[in-house]
Motif scaffolding. Structure first.
Motif, mmCIF file in Angstrom:
data_model
loop_
_atom_site.group_PDB
_atom_site.id
_atom_site.type_symbol
_atom_site.label_atom_id
_atom_site.label_comp_id
_atom_site.label_asym_id
_atom_site.label_seq_id
_atom_site.Cartn_x
_atom_site.Cartn_y
_atom_site.Cartn_z
ATOM 1 N N VAL A 147 0.834 -1.203 0.000
ATOM 2 C CA VAL A 147 0.000 0.000 0.000
ATOM 3 C C VAL A 147 0.866 1.251 0.000
ATOM 4 O O VAL A 147 0.618 2.198 -0.765
ATOM 5 N N ALA A 148 1.893 1.276 0.830
ATOM 6 C CA ALA A 148 2.765 2.454 0.891
ATOM 7 C C ALA A 148 3.440 2.698 -0.450
ATOM 8 O O ALA A 148 3.557 3.842 -0.905
ATOM 9 N N SER A 149 3.859 1.627 -1.130
ATOM 10 C CA SER A 149 4.512 1.775 -2.423
ATOM 11 C C SER A 149 3.526 2.268 -3.476
ATOM 12 O O SER A 149 3.868 3.091 -4.332
ATOM 13 N N THR A 150 2.301 1.783 -3.407
ATOM 14 C CA THR A 150 1.295 2.171 -4.392
ATOM 15 C C THR A 150 0.838 3.611 -4.205
ATOM 16 O O THR A 150 0.677 4.362 -5.175
ATOM 17 N N ALA A 167 -8.301 7.973 3.495
ATOM 18 C CA ALA A 167 -8.454 6.619 4.016
ATOM 19 C C ALA A 167 -9.134 5.706 3.006
ATOM 20 O O ALA A 167 -8.805 4.523 2.911
ATOM 21 N N TRP A 168 -10.082 6.251 2.215
ATOM 22 C CA TRP A 168 -10.793 5.407 1.263
ATOM 23 C C TRP A 168 -9.853 4.855 0.206
ATOM 24 O O TRP A 168 -10.016 3.712 -0.247
ATOM 25 N N ARG A 169 -8.838 5.654 -0.185
ATOM 26 C CA ARG A 169 -7.894 5.157 -1.189
ATOM 27 C C ARG A 169 -6.983 4.092 -0.579
ATOM 28 O O ARG A 169 -6.686 3.077 -1.221
ATOM 29 N N VAL A 170 -6.547 4.316 0.630
ATOM 30 C CA VAL A 170 -5.730 3.313 1.316
ATOM 31 C C VAL A 170 -6.507 2.004 1.439
ATOM 32 O O VAL A 170 -5.988 0.919 1.183
ATOM 33 N N ALA A 171 -7.783 2.118 1.828
ATOM 34 C CA ALA A 171 -8.622 0.924 1.981
ATOM 35 C C ALA A 171 -8.802 0.214 0.643
ATOM 36 O O ALA A 171 -8.788 -1.025 0.571
ATOM 37 N N ARG A 172 -8.960 0.987 -0.408
ATOM 38 C CA ARG A 172 -9.163 0.381 -1.732
ATOM 39 C C ARG A 172 -7.925 -0.385 -2.178
ATOM 40 O O ARG A 172 -8.037 -1.509 -2.696
ATOM 41 N N VAL A 173 -6.745 0.190 -1.967
ATOM 42 C CA VAL A 173 -5.509 -0.493 -2.364
ATOM 43 C C VAL A 173 -5.292 -1.734 -1.505
ATOM 44 O O VAL A 173 -4.849 -2.778 -1.999
ATOM 45 N N ALA A 264 -1.872 2.302 8.511
ATOM 46 C CA ALA A 264 -1.275 0.984 8.699
ATOM 47 C C ALA A 264 -2.244 0.059 9.427
ATOM 48 O O ALA A 264 -2.383 -1.124 9.085
ATOM 49 N N ARG A 265 -2.941 0.603 10.419
ATOM 50 C CA ARG A 265 -3.929 -0.209 11.148
ATOM 51 C C ARG A 265 -5.094 -0.576 10.234
ATOM 52 O O ARG A 265 -5.616 -1.702 10.290
ATOM 53 N N LEU A 266 -5.513 0.367 9.394
ATOM 54 C CA LEU A 266 -6.605 0.101 8.472
ATOM 55 C C LEU A 266 -6.222 -1.001 7.482
ATOM 56 O O LEU A 266 -7.017 -1.916 7.216
#
Length: 290
Positions: A147-150, A167-173, A264-266
């Protein structure tokens, strides 16, 4: 790139990118030549002036840098492992360019093993439906690192630029990572089990992981040279731009400082069921041994 350091191994790179690279006038083979002038890819392209077999590779890649994870039409067959008559018909045409590229690469490089680094469970499903014999290496990375790389960039630089990912983008990835692993497992379920290799293990112990890979394909592990993986000549397609750097293999876990703790928790909450299957932990510096 690591596998191609062995004299008995040739790499096609990400073969499924070939149609998109042919449409890019600036695209180059790993050898530095334009694709139509490359001694490996030039004859393949010339043999298919209408590009019909070549363009089948784009079925699962809408553009060079993007492809859909969920393809509803293909999922039933991928999950059950049963290819419909239509799928088998498409698989026969799909295998043409794959086998031609593999044969030419093997002959040109004097290799007994040819590696296709395309990362797509639908491609694997279709190759097997077409009767192509495939040994599979399932390379995974901690989902938080993925996720961090993306998402890209350091936390500090994103805050300064006002581009902190939502957060929605992090969750999607994160969901994409989980779905990809599930689909890949299903695509591999009815054949010889894939060899699971974690990025973290490969980066910290390349010799040990390459020995496992050598046993999978039946070659002498002493032939690998991890120190020369960036300098090995070849005709691989695509790949990360970092392949042109000169640094040796090293573990990159910048996500531990760059990924927002809440994110990170998500990611862990979304990916934990699959991540634990591969030995990853919510806390700890290294995944559990397998």
């Amino acid at each position: 790139m690591l596998l191609a350091t062995h004299p008995e191994v040739a790499s096609l790179g990400e073969l499924h990118l070939l149609p998109h690279l042919l449409d890019d006038p600036d695209a180059r083979c790993q050898c530095g030549a334009a694709l139509r002038a490359c001694p490996l890819w030039g004859p393949i392209v010339a043999a298919h002036p209408d590009r019909a077999p070549i363009d089948t590779l784009s079925w699962f890649r809408e553009s060079k840098d993007a492809g859909r994870v969920v393809r509803w039409h293909w999922i039933p067959g991928l999950i059950t492992g049963r290819a419909t008559r239509r799928t088998r018909a498409r698989a026969r045409s799909y295998r043409v360019i794959t086998l031609e590229a593999a044969r030419r690469a093997g002959a040109r490089c004097g290799a007994s093993v040819v590696v296709d680094a395309s990362k797509d469970p639908y491609r694997l499903h279709l190759l097997r439906a077409g009767g192509v014999e495939v040994l599979v290496v399932h390379l995974v990375r901690d989902p938080r690192g993925f996720v961090a790389s993306t998402v890209g960039g350091s936390a500090a630089s994103r805050e300064q630029a006002g581009t902190r990912p939502r957060a929605w983008r992090v969750a999607r990835v994160a969901a994409r990572w989980s779905v990809q692993q599930m689909l890949f497992e299903r695509a591999s379920a009815r054949a010889e089990p894939p060899l699971l290799v974690r990025y973290e293990d490969l980066a910290t112990d390349p010799e040990g992981q390459l020995e496992r890979l050598a046993r999978l394909v039946g070659i002498d592990p002493a032939g690998f040279d991890p120190s020369a993986f960036r300098a090995t000549p070849g005709h691989a397609l695509g790949g990360n731009p970092m392949r042109h750097r000169s640094e040796p293999i090293a573990l990159d876990e910048r996500w531990r400082s760059e990924l927002d703790r809440r994110h990170a928790r998500l990611v862990w909450w979304i990916c934990a069921p699959m991540a634990r299957r591969y030995g990853y932990q919510r806390r700890g510096s290294q995944p559990r041994p397998r």
